[in-house]
Design a protein around this motif. Structure first.
Motif, PDB file in Angstrom:
ATOM      1  N   SER A   1      -6.914  10.695  -2.279  1.00 44.22           N
ATOM      2  CA  SER A   1      -8.133  11.035  -1.589  1.00 44.22           C
ATOM      3  C   SER A   1      -8.950  11.908  -2.616  1.00 44.22           C
ATOM      4  O   SER A   1      -8.333  12.540  -3.297  1.00 44.22           O
ATOM      5  CB  SER A   1      -8.329  11.581  -0.466  1.00 44.22           C
ATOM      6  OG  SER A   1      -7.710  12.798  -0.517  1.00 44.22           O
TER       7      SER A   1
ATOM      8  N   HIS B   1       1.376   6.673  -6.973  1.00 48.47           N
ATOM      9  CA  HIS B   1       0.557   7.517  -7.385  1.00 48.47           C
ATOM     10  C   HIS B   1       1.246   8.810  -7.610  1.00 48.47           C
ATOM     11  O   HIS B   1       1.046   9.785  -8.463  1.00 48.47           O
ATOM     12  CB  HIS B   1      -0.587   7.468  -6.586  1.00 48.47           C
ATOM     13  CG  HIS B   1      -1.663   8.658  -6.707  1.00 48.47           C
ATOM     14  ND1 HIS B   1      -1.799   9.610  -6.019  1.00 48.47           N
ATOM     15  CD2 HIS B   1      -2.651   8.453  -7.799  1.00 48.47           C
ATOM     16  CE1 HIS B   1      -2.923  10.420  -6.606  1.00 48.47           C
ATOM     17  NE2 HIS B   1      -3.485   9.917  -7.703  1.00 48.47           N
TER      18      HIS B   1
ATOM     19  N   GLU C   1       0.485   6.676  10.318  1.00 45.08           N
ATOM     20  CA  GLU C   1      -1.005   7.250  10.062  1.00 45.08           C
ATOM     21  C   GLU C   1      -1.537   7.812  11.461  1.00 45.08           C
ATOM     22  O   GLU C   1      -2.384   8.666  11.316  1.00 45.08           O
ATOM     23  CB  GLU C   1      -2.007   5.869   9.692  1.00 45.08           C
ATOM     24  CG  GLU C   1      -1.628   5.506   8.299  1.00 45.08           C
ATOM     25  CD  GLU C   1      -2.203   4.053   7.800  1.00 45.08           C
ATOM     26  OE1 GLU C   1      -2.175   3.633   6.975  1.00 45.08           O
ATOM     27  OE2 GLU C   1      -2.808   3.398   8.863  1.00 45.08           O
TER      28      GLU C   1
ATOM     29  N   ASP D   1       1.087   4.048  -3.072  1.00 44.17           N
ATOM     30  CA  ASP D   1       0.617   5.363  -2.627  1.00 44.17           C
ATOM     31  C   ASP D   1       1.887   6.376  -3.170  1.00 44.17           C
ATOM     32  O   ASP D   1       1.717   7.325  -3.840  1.00 44.17           O
ATOM     33  CB  ASP D   1       0.409   5.711  -1.306  1.00 44.17           C
ATOM     34  CG  ASP D   1      -0.840   4.852  -0.647  1.00 44.17           C
ATOM     35  OD1 ASP D   1      -1.842   4.591  -1.518  1.00 44.17           O
ATOM     36  OD2 ASP D   1      -0.782   4.870   0.541  1.00 44.17           O
TER      37      ASP D   1
ATOM     38  N   LEU E   1      -5.707   2.284  -7.693  1.00 44.24           N
ATOM     39  CA  LEU E   1      -4.701   3.269  -8.368  1.00 44.24           C
ATOM     40  C   LEU E   1      -4.719   3.102  -9.975  1.00 44.24           C
ATOM     41  O   LEU E   1      -4.674   4.072 -10.524  1.00 44.24           O
ATOM     42  CB  LEU E   1      -3.238   2.434  -7.878  1.00 44.24           C
ATOM     43  CG  LEU E   1      -1.835   3.324  -8.541  1.00 44.24           C
ATOM     44  CD1 LEU E   1      -1.967   4.555  -8.275  1.00 44.24           C
ATOM     45  CD2 LEU E   1      -0.714   2.599  -8.191  1.00 44.24           C
TER      46      LEU E   1
ATOM     47  N   PRO F   1      -2.468   7.916   1.374  1.00 42.31           N
ATOM     48  CA  PRO F   1      -3.321   7.513   0.330  1.00 42.31           C
ATOM     49  C   PRO F   1      -4.004   8.508  -0.500  1.00 42.31           C
ATOM     50  O   PRO F   1      -4.435   9.789   0.023  1.00 42.31           O
ATOM     51  CB  PRO F   1      -4.501   6.612   1.185  1.00 42.31           C
ATOM     52  CG  PRO F   1      -4.175   7.109   2.534  1.00 42.31           C
ATOM     53  CD  PRO F   1      -2.952   7.438   2.908  1.00 42.31           C
TER      54      PRO F   1
ATOM     55  N   ASN G   1     -14.179   8.958  -1.036  1.00 41.68           N
ATOM     56  CA  ASN G   1     -13.225   9.184  -0.030  1.00 41.68           C
ATOM     57  C   ASN G   1     -13.339   7.983   0.955  1.00 41.68           C
ATOM     58  O   ASN G   1     -12.449   7.108   1.446  1.00 41.68           O
ATOM     59  CB  ASN G   1     -13.006  10.118   0.450  1.00 41.68           C
ATOM     60  CG  ASN G   1     -11.685  10.438   1.170  1.00 41.68           C
ATOM     61  OD1 ASN G   1     -10.497   9.687   0.844  1.00 41.68           O
ATOM     62  ND2 ASN G   1     -11.347  11.555   1.874  1.00 41.68           N
TER      63      ASN G   1
ATOM     64  N   LEU H   1       0.769  -1.191   0.039  1.00 38.35           N
ATOM     65  CA  LEU H   1       0.028   0.071  -0.002  1.00 38.35           C
ATOM     66  C   LEU H   1       0.751   1.175  -0.098  1.00 38.35           C
ATOM     67  O   LEU H   1       0.657   2.133  -0.718  1.00 38.35           O
ATOM     68  CB  LEU H   1      -0.934  -0.007   1.185  1.00 38.35           C
ATOM     69  CG  LEU H   1      -2.158  -1.097   1.122  1.00 38.35           C
ATOM     70  CD1 LEU H   1      -3.064  -1.052   2.170  1.00 38.35           C
ATOM     71  CD2 LEU H   1      -2.949  -0.990  -0.276  1.00 38.35           C
TER      72      LEU H   1
ATOM     73  N   ARG I   1      -9.248  -0.416   0.551  1.00 43.78           N
ATOM     74  CA  ARG I   1      -8.164  -0.426   0.033  1.00 43.78           C
ATOM     75  C   ARG I   1      -7.225  -1.740   0.444  1.00 43.78           C
ATOM     76  O   ARG I   1      -6.387  -1.968  -0.251  1.00 43.78           O
ATOM     77  CB  ARG I   1      -7.253   0.685  -0.095  1.00 43.78           C
ATOM     78  CG  ARG I   1      -6.635   1.004   1.521  1.00 43.78           C
ATOM     79  CD  ARG I   1      -6.417   2.551   1.593  1.00 43.78           C
ATOM     80  NE  ARG I   1      -5.025   2.660   1.987  1.00 43.78           N
ATOM     81  CZ  ARG I   1      -4.126   3.108   1.231  1.00 43.78           C
ATOM     82  NH1 ARG I   1      -4.160   3.103  -0.177  1.00 43.78           N
ATOM     83  NH2 ARG I   1      -2.658   3.143   1.722  1.00 43.78           N
TER      84      ARG I   1
ATOM     85  N   ASN J   1       3.606   1.884   8.910  1.00 47.55           N
ATOM     86  CA  ASN J   1       2.559   2.480   8.444  1.00 47.55           C
ATOM     87  C   ASN J   1       1.500   3.024   9.560  1.00 47.55           C
ATOM     88  O   ASN J   1       1.090   3.986   9.532  1.00 47.55           O
ATOM     89  CB  ASN J   1       1.833   1.664   7.395  1.00 47.55           C
ATOM     90  CG  ASN J   1       2.655   1.101   6.253  1.00 47.55           C
ATOM     91  OD1 ASN J   1       3.168   1.916   5.767  1.00 47.55           O
ATOM     92  ND2 ASN J   1       2.571  -0.094   5.956  1.00 47.55           N
TER      93      ASN J   1
ATOM     94  N   GLN K   1     -11.182   4.439   0.833  1.00 45.25           N
ATOM     95  CA  GLN K   1      -9.807   4.292   1.940  1.00 45.25           C
ATOM     96  C   GLN K   1     -10.335   2.959   2.699  1.00 45.25           C
ATOM     97  O   GLN K   1      -9.516   2.439   3.248  1.00 45.25           O
ATOM     98  CB  GLN K   1      -9.819   5.475   2.907  1.00 45.25           C
ATOM     99  CG  GLN K   1      -9.073   6.699   2.262  1.00 45.25           C
ATOM    100  CD  GLN K   1      -8.785   7.714   3.236  1.00 45.25           C
ATOM    101  OE1 GLN K   1      -8.741   7.403   4.376  1.00 45.25           O
ATOM    102  NE2 GLN K   1      -8.490   8.793   2.523  1.00 45.25           N
TER     103      GLN K   1
END
Length: 484
Positions: free
Chosen positions: A249, A27, A380, A24, A51, A247, A257, A20, A264, A376, A261
């Motif tokens: 959004s 992206h 977060e 991200d 993605l 991530p 959103n 993940l 995912r 992660n 989320q």
């Protein structure tokens, strides 16, 4: 590809906590004009869907998953394996070397660089043979990787092979971290000299060290001393900190959103909208969120003591609990006591398997996060400004807990170890104190400051924003050299 638009092969390691963040980051690369091909095996392809729907220019390279005697048929992601499945997966993916080489040699416009996960060091050899650069994407922080690199380079051994508590000291790393043997990387602890799998894994880590550069999902103010250390240790400055990588959004569509989320990483037993509706009814800073990541599964005894502690604490909570995987003795793992949900009805919410963690942590009702200290999860929580209670279980998590508790003082220690059974009385008190304890406001203030810094870092002009731009420019320059 044109010299102004580098083409990069992205190769994520098939684990939720690894895929993940790299996706991200991918992206972000696409948004900065980088052409992308992502390598996955068939059963991991659906994880790319969010993605690919956003960035249809991304190409995929889908290679058959090699068979391995320790990996059950049909399993292609370590989320479906117990934690010792990491070793088998690392070794097994090395069998993709020849198919990757063949794909490169037959491609009319092959990538000018490879960005692959820290567990895929064998791709450095592929890049070297092809005359291109390979970059490590680290889903661990700079402290954790400093320790891992030191271990695999120096190969320290226990004086007493039976002493799990023998301390290993790292005086060359800032703050001179020290850990008992049982808290070191389980992949390192399981190394057997001369064993083919072990030697392959060591070569992968040494190849990471030899690779052209490292991209970290971290930020300067969180780990500046360790980032500086790595540049000195590696002998170059091709170390980029681009985190926290968030991530993608849809800012203009809250419903998209929420759905984007929440699904995912997998399916949840409770809809994200229902979880948010439950939180909306709670007071600010009144709920403890409990989750141990996508890999850890508590034993039934651990789960029972955790359940008792949550019940005794009197706090409101959300418990995200993973069920046993195919590799676990299912009767011994992941079972929530039958009495629990009825007894805490209205005060607690139980979510099985996957929770929309980013959405939960960013809700005003969350007071604290009881976490396994996966990198992660830490990022977060920090980007949401939420203090933590730490229960590190393995991998890089003990080092991560040290950063939170000792260096930045945004967390308190709750438990340690994948096999440790917590004392429900003590854990219950800690959970209650995390909501209304003496030092809550201090931890909350420090978490809020780290949140401010982290958010500023990823905005235009911030350190992580600048490092991302510098990395993209570096890719362009390297592509130009290849094209000349």
């Amino acid at each position: 590809m044109s010299e102004n638009r580098p083409h990069v092969l992205i190769f994520p390691y098939p684990a939720q906590g690894h895929m993940l963040p790299l996706l991200d980051f991918t992206h972000q690369l696409v948004n900065n004009g980088v052409a992308i091909t992502i390598l996955v095996t068939p059963k991991n392809l659906p994880i790319l869907n969010p993605l690919l729907s956003r960035s249809p220019s991304i190409k995929t390279l889908v290679l058959p998953f090699p068979s391995h005697p320790s990996i059950p048929a049909g399993v292609e992601n370590v989320k479906d394996l117990p934690t010792n499945g990491f070793r088998s997966m690392m070794y097994n993916l090395g069998k993709l070397r020849d198919p990757i080489m063949e794909w490169f040699r037959n491609h009319p416009s092959p990538p000018s660089a490879i960005i692959s996960d820290m567990f895929l060091g064998f791709t450095h050899e592929i890049a070297t043979q092809l005359g291109i650069r390979r970059y490590v994407f680290s889903t661990s922080g700079a402290l954790a990787l400093s320790i891992v690199y030191s271990l695999w380079r120096e190969m320290p051994k226990r004086k007493n092979p039976n002493d799990e508590n023998e301390n290993f000291h790292f005086p060359n790393i800032p703050n001179s971290p020290k850990f008992p043997f049982w808290q070191l990387s389980p992949i390192y602890r399981s190394y057997v000299e001369g064993d083919a799998s072990s030697e392959f894994i060591r070569e992968c880590y040494l190849a990471d060290i030899a690779s052209h550069g490292i991209v970290f999902n971290t930020f300067m103010e969180l780990e500046n001393v360790y980032l500086d250390h790595l540049m000195n240790d590696l002998g170059h400055d091709r170390v980029w900190s681009v985190g926290p990588v968030l991530p993608a959004s849809d800012d203009d569509d809250d419903n998209n959103n929420i759905s984007g989320q929440s699904n995912r990483g997998g399916s949840s037993s409770v809809l994200a909208s229902e979880i948010l509706a439950w939180l909306d009814k709670c007071e600010d800073h009144s709920v403890v969120y409990v989750c141990f990541g996508s890999q850890a599964v508590l034993t039934n005894k651990q789960m029972e003591e955790l359940a008792i502690s949550l019940e005794k604490s009197g706090v409101k909570f959300i418990l995200s609990a993973k069920r046993a995987t195919k590799g676990h003795a299912s009767n011994d793992y992941g079972v929530i006591p039958s009495w629990f949900e009825e007894k805490v009805s209205g005060r607690g919410l139980v979510v099985r398997d996957w929770a929309p963690q980013v959405l939960i942590l960013n809700h005003r009702a969350i007071a604290a996060f009881l976490t396994h200290c996966g990198w992660n999860s830490i990022l977060e929580s920090l980007i949401a400004g939420v203090p933590m209670l730490t229960w590190p279980m393995g991998a890089d998590q003990f080092a991560n807990a040290n950063i939170l508790v000792d260096e930045h003082k945004v967390a308190i220690r709750a438990c340690e170890g994948a096999k440790t059974i917590p004392n429900s009385e003590e854990l219950g008190k800690l959970l209650a104190e995390a909501v209304e304890g003496n030092n809550v406001e201090e931890r909350r203030a420090r978490a809020a400051e780290l949140r401010r810094v982290a958010n500023n870092d990823i905005k235009e002009g911030g350190n992580s924003f600048k490092d991302l731009a510098a990395f993209v420019e570096h890719l362009r320059e390297e592509a130009t050299k290849i094209n000349v």
